[in-house]
Motif scaffolding. Structure first.
Motif, PDB file in Angstrom:
ATOM      1  N   ALA A  82       0.825  -1.208   0.000  1.00  0.00           N
ATOM      2  CA  ALA A  82       0.000   0.000   0.000  1.00  0.00           C
ATOM      3  C   ALA A  82       0.861   1.261   0.000  1.00  0.00           C
ATOM      4  CB  ALA A  82      -0.939  -0.007   1.206  1.00  0.00           C
ATOM      5  N   GLN A  83       1.940   1.259   0.799  1.00  0.00           N
ATOM      6  CA  GLN A  83       2.810   2.431   0.881  1.00  0.00           C
ATOM      7  C   GLN A  83       3.494   2.734  -0.446  1.00  0.00           C
ATOM      8  OE1 GLN A  83       5.510   1.739   4.156  1.00  0.00           O
ATOM      9  NE2 GLN A  83       3.861   1.698   5.678  1.00  0.00           N
ATOM     10  N   ILE A  84       3.853   1.680  -1.174  1.00  0.00           N
ATOM     11  CA  ILE A  84       4.539   1.851  -2.453  1.00  0.00           C
ATOM     12  C   ILE A  84       3.565   2.245  -3.556  1.00  0.00           C
ATOM     13  CG2 ILE A  84       5.859   0.695  -4.275  1.00  0.00           C
ATOM     14  CD1 ILE A  84       7.002  -1.136  -2.047  1.00  0.00           C
ATOM     15  N   THR A  85       2.508   1.478  -3.707  1.00  0.00           N
ATOM     16  CA  THR A  85       1.646   1.658  -4.884  1.00  0.00           C
ATOM     17  C   THR A  85       0.950   3.005  -4.896  1.00  0.00           C
ATOM     18  OG1 THR A  85      -0.117   0.411  -3.768  1.00  0.00           O
ATOM     19  CG2 THR A  85       1.315  -0.807  -5.268  1.00  0.00           C
ATOM     20  N   VAL A  86       0.629   3.554  -3.716  1.00  0.00           N
ATOM     21  CA  VAL A  86      -0.006   4.877  -3.712  1.00  0.00           C
ATOM     22  C   VAL A  86       0.931   5.942  -4.261  1.00  0.00           C
ATOM     23  CG1 VAL A  86       0.673   5.521  -1.343  1.00  0.00           C
ATOM     24  CG2 VAL A  86      -1.418   6.466  -2.341  1.00  0.00           C
ATOM     25  N   LEU A  87       2.237   5.765  -4.037  1.00  0.00           N
ATOM     26  CA  LEU A  87       3.210   6.748  -4.523  1.00  0.00           C
ATOM     27  C   LEU A  87       3.522   6.565  -5.996  1.00  0.00           C
ATOM     28  CD1 LEU A  87       5.727   6.938  -1.527  1.00  0.00           C
ATOM     29  CD2 LEU A  87       3.783   8.416  -2.030  1.00  0.00           C
ATOM     30  N   LEU A  88       3.401   5.340  -6.500  1.00  0.00           N
ATOM     31  CA  LEU A  88       3.652   5.116  -7.922  1.00  0.00           C
ATOM     32  C   LEU A  88       2.736   5.992  -8.771  1.00  0.00           C
ATOM     33  CD1 LEU A  88       4.087   1.244  -8.192  1.00  0.00           C
ATOM     34  CD2 LEU A  88       5.833   2.985  -7.840  1.00  0.00           C
ATOM     35  N   TRP A 110       3.094  10.108  -7.706  1.00  0.00           N
ATOM     36  CA  TRP A 110       4.307  10.792  -8.135  1.00  0.00           C
ATOM     37  C   TRP A 110       4.750  10.405  -9.539  1.00  0.00           C
ATOM     38  CZ3 TRP A 110       7.383  10.166  -2.887  1.00  0.00           C
ATOM     39  CH2 TRP A 110       6.765  10.980  -1.911  1.00  0.00           C
ATOM     40  N   GLY A 111       3.912   9.643 -10.239  1.00  0.00           N
ATOM     41  CA  GLY A 111       4.135   9.379 -11.657  1.00  0.00           C
ATOM     42  C   GLY A 111       5.345   8.544 -11.993  1.00  0.00           C
ATOM     43  N   TRP A 112       5.652   7.544 -11.164  1.00  0.00           N
ATOM     44  CA  TRP A 112       6.819   6.693 -11.425  1.00  0.00           C
ATOM     45  C   TRP A 112       6.642   5.919 -12.729  1.00  0.00           C
ATOM     46  CZ3 TRP A 112      11.452   6.223  -9.015  1.00  0.00           C
ATOM     47  CH2 TRP A 112      11.591   6.752  -7.739  1.00  0.00           C
ATOM     48  N   SER A 113       7.756   5.700 -13.449  1.00  0.00           N
ATOM     49  CA  SER A 113       7.744   4.857 -14.650  1.00  0.00           C
ATOM     50  C   SER A 113       9.077   4.141 -14.771  1.00  0.00           C
ATOM     51  CB  SER A 113       7.499   5.703 -15.902  1.00  0.00           C
ATOM     52  OG  SER A 113       8.672   6.409 -16.261  1.00  0.00           O
ATOM     53  N   ASP A 114       9.145   3.167 -15.683  1.00  0.00           N
ATOM     54  CA  ASP A 114      10.384   2.391 -15.832  1.00  0.00           C
ATOM     55  C   ASP A 114      11.494   3.192 -16.508  1.00  0.00           C
ATOM     56  OD1 ASP A 114       9.497   2.438 -18.458  1.00  0.00           O
ATOM     57  OD2 ASP A 114       9.230   0.274 -18.629  1.00  0.00           O
ATOM     58  N   SER A 115      11.202   4.393 -16.965  1.00  0.00           N
ATOM     59  CA  SER A 115      12.243   5.241 -17.555  1.00  0.00           C
ATOM     60  C   SER A 115      12.929   6.129 -16.522  1.00  0.00           C
ATOM     61  CB  SER A 115      11.641   6.116 -18.664  1.00  0.00           C
ATOM     62  OG  SER A 115      10.664   6.998 -18.137  1.00  0.00           O
ATOM     63  N   ASP A 116      12.446   6.094 -15.284  1.00  0.00           N
ATOM     64  CA  ASP A 116      13.024   6.951 -14.249  1.00  0.00           C
ATOM     65  C   ASP A 116      14.387   6.456 -13.792  1.00  0.00           C
ATOM     66  OD1 ASP A 116      11.225   9.092 -13.831  1.00  0.00           O
ATOM     67  OD2 ASP A 116       9.838   7.764 -12.792  1.00  0.00           O
ATOM     68  N   LYS A 117      15.216   7.416 -13.408  1.00  0.00           N
ATOM     69  CA  LYS A 117      16.520   7.131 -12.802  1.00  0.00           C
ATOM     70  C   LYS A 117      16.664   8.051 -11.597  1.00  0.00           C
ATOM     71  CE  LYS A 117      18.746   5.813 -17.167  1.00  0.00           C
ATOM     72  NZ  LYS A 117      19.850   6.088 -18.118  1.00  0.00           N
TER      73      LYS A 117
END
Length: 508
Positions: free
Chosen positions: A169-175, A178-185
């Motif tokens: 729950a803590q992770i997925t709400v932030l994904l 905050w717009g996380w994607s596999d292109s992030d570094k």
């Protein structure tokens, strides 16, 4: 347990998950390491059944693989502060009733005697690595997954236990938020015994399939060089780090500074948290880099609860609004729900993100909840729909450089010094660290109280960020009729003429 069931390592096999020095580790390789380590941890067992496995490792491939291995084998991961003293580690290991401690060989000399005393097996990651992955248990979301120690209002840190479901729950709400994607570094230089580094940076990135650049510690010149090279798309830090980066920019040549500022400007997101971001710092960062810092609010027990928006107004001095799926309320001292804007109250939180329990501390767990709502101990006010943190409900909590410190814990350690009869510790406002630790000491009769010696002694007992930076000797401590020290009366006693400042060492 398959990674489909709990997909913490989510990238394609050939994508880079970690940059560890000169080494690049793909998701396929990292999953393989975690599975083989999990198999080694299990040995002949089918499930670790929530055995507490501690690890004393810096940010590294080993850290990530070991943590995931413990989760996959059904254990409770206990990440330890690599800057902690042996005395502090003794408390963590005893409290958690750890059975195995994993660290590199160079730390075995320091930890060997302690582990022998506590009957803990001291191991290296390589010793646990099975030749090939075996069958791993299926782990339900309600199983305990991790224990992170945090300082609260008691004299010793408590073990905060989160389940696999809490972590999910803590992770997925932030994904999403905050717009996380596999292109992030993203660079990771934050301590990995706190949720800021473990959840917000490392786990969010790996769940999204992004790349994490690991640093054992914050290195301003090295990180600035990578920023100038355009190596990162996301940056997360505590306010102190942003202060240090502004100082670094001031030391660079004009052209070099511009390259670093351009590197930050090109990122999609800069986040500040773990301590309040001063409005002047918010504005200075925007002026230098063009980035509007996203402030948020969270704590060990809940992950993140409030956040400024990814798209929309990010308001200086405010921590935004409740994240999706997280319920937040304010309650007054009379236990009444506050419904009007502008009225301060204690933040209380409910949701799948909220921790399960304080380990082996039923009383503290029970007392931290009211009707199913977790009581954070932090005060806030709502202004035009945005929460603004006003401070703590207890003066015994000190926030310094992104750490939340217990004054009572520091007092308990200082009282062991032979020259100290009584002591009271409070936080003093500081432009760089947010707050620094100040100690008011009543010297013991017949003993010479030397401030420099006390500071040096403290360095052997406490982590660097807990050591008092200001000392004031007093004849007595102010107390109320019940004998409790009235700490609000201490700050006026601390003046430039009467305070003695020591040790400009940064938190480690």
């Amino acid at each position: 347990m398959s990674t489909d069931r709990f997909p913490l390592l989510q990238g394609d096999n050939d994508r880079t998950a970690l940059i560890d020095g000169e080494r690049r580790v793909t998701y396929g390789a990292l999953n393989g390491l975690a599975n083989r380590l999990a198999t080694g941890l299990l040995g002949s067992k089918e499930d670790l059944e929530e055995e507490r496995i501690a690890f004393f490792l810096p940010a590294s491939t080993d850290y990530v693989a070991v943590m995931h291995a413990v989760w996959r084998a059904g254990g409770i991961a206990v990440p330890l502060n690599v800057a902690a003293t042996v005395a502090e580690l003794d408390h963590y290991l005893r409290c958690a009733r750890v059975t195995r401690l994993i660290t590199q060989s160079e730390h075995h000399a320091m930890l060997g005697e302690l582990c022998a005393k506590l009957s803990i097996r001291l191991l290296q990651p390589d010793e646990l690595m099975a030749g090939e992955a075996g069958v791993l248990p299926d782990i339900a979301d309600d199983r305990r997954a991790m224990m992170v120690f945090t300082s609260g209002t008691t004299s010793k840190p408590k073990g905060v236990v989160t389940t696999h479901g809490n972590i999910r729950a803590q992770i997925t709400v932030l994904l999403d938020a905050w717009g996380w994607s596999d292109s992030d570094k993203i660079p990771l230089f934050l301590p990995l015994h706190h949720v800021h580094g473990i959840i917000n940076v490392l786990s969010c990135a790996l769940w999204a399939g992004a790349t994490v650049h690991l640093f054992p510690r914050f290195d301003a010149p090295a990180i600035a060089a990578h920023v100038a090279a355009g190596d990162y798309s996301v940056f997360m830090a505590v306010p102190t780090i942003y202060v240090k980066l502004l100082d670094q920019l001031d030391r660079l040549e004009k052209g070099e500074a511009k390259s670093v500022c351009d590197g930050f400007a090109a990122m999609r997101l800069n986040v500040s948290g773990s301590a309040a971001c001063p409005v002047p710092l918010f504005e200075q960062w925007r002026a230098r880099t063009g980035q509007v810092l996203l402030e948020r609010y969270g704590m060990t027990e809940i992950g993140m609860a409030l956040s400024n928006p990814l798209h929309g107004e990010r308001r200086a001095g405010h921590v935004g609004q409740p994240l999706p799926g997280v319920e937040v309320r304010l309650y007054g001292e009379d236990e009444q729900l506050i419904t009007e804007e502008g009225q301060p109250g204690e933040i209380r939180v409910k949701g799948a993100n909220v921790f399960l329990e304080y380990w082996d501390n039923e009383r503290s767990t029970r007392e931290s909840f009211r009707d199913g709502w977790f009581c954070t101990g932090d005060m806030a006010v709502i202004e035009q729909g945005y929460y603004r943190i006003m401070g703590r409900t207890s003066i015994d909590i000190i926030k310094s450089g992104g750490y939340k410190l217990s004054a009572l814990e520091i007092e308990a350690v200082l009282l062991a010094h032979p020259a100290i009869a009584e002591v009271a510790v409070i936080g003093i406002d500081d432009a760089t660290w947010g707050e620094v630790v100040a100690a008011f000491i009543v010297p013991r009769s017949g003993h010479k109280a030397d401030p420099e010696e006390i500071i040096g002694w403290s360095a052997q007992q406490l982590s660097a960020y807990k050591i008092p930076r200001l000392i004031r000797f007093v004849d007595s401590l102010p107390r109320n009729a019940m004998g409790k020290v009235t700490k609000p009366e201490l700050k006026p006693l601390l003046s430039a003429a009467s305070a003695q400042a020591f040790s400009d060492r940064p938190p480690s």
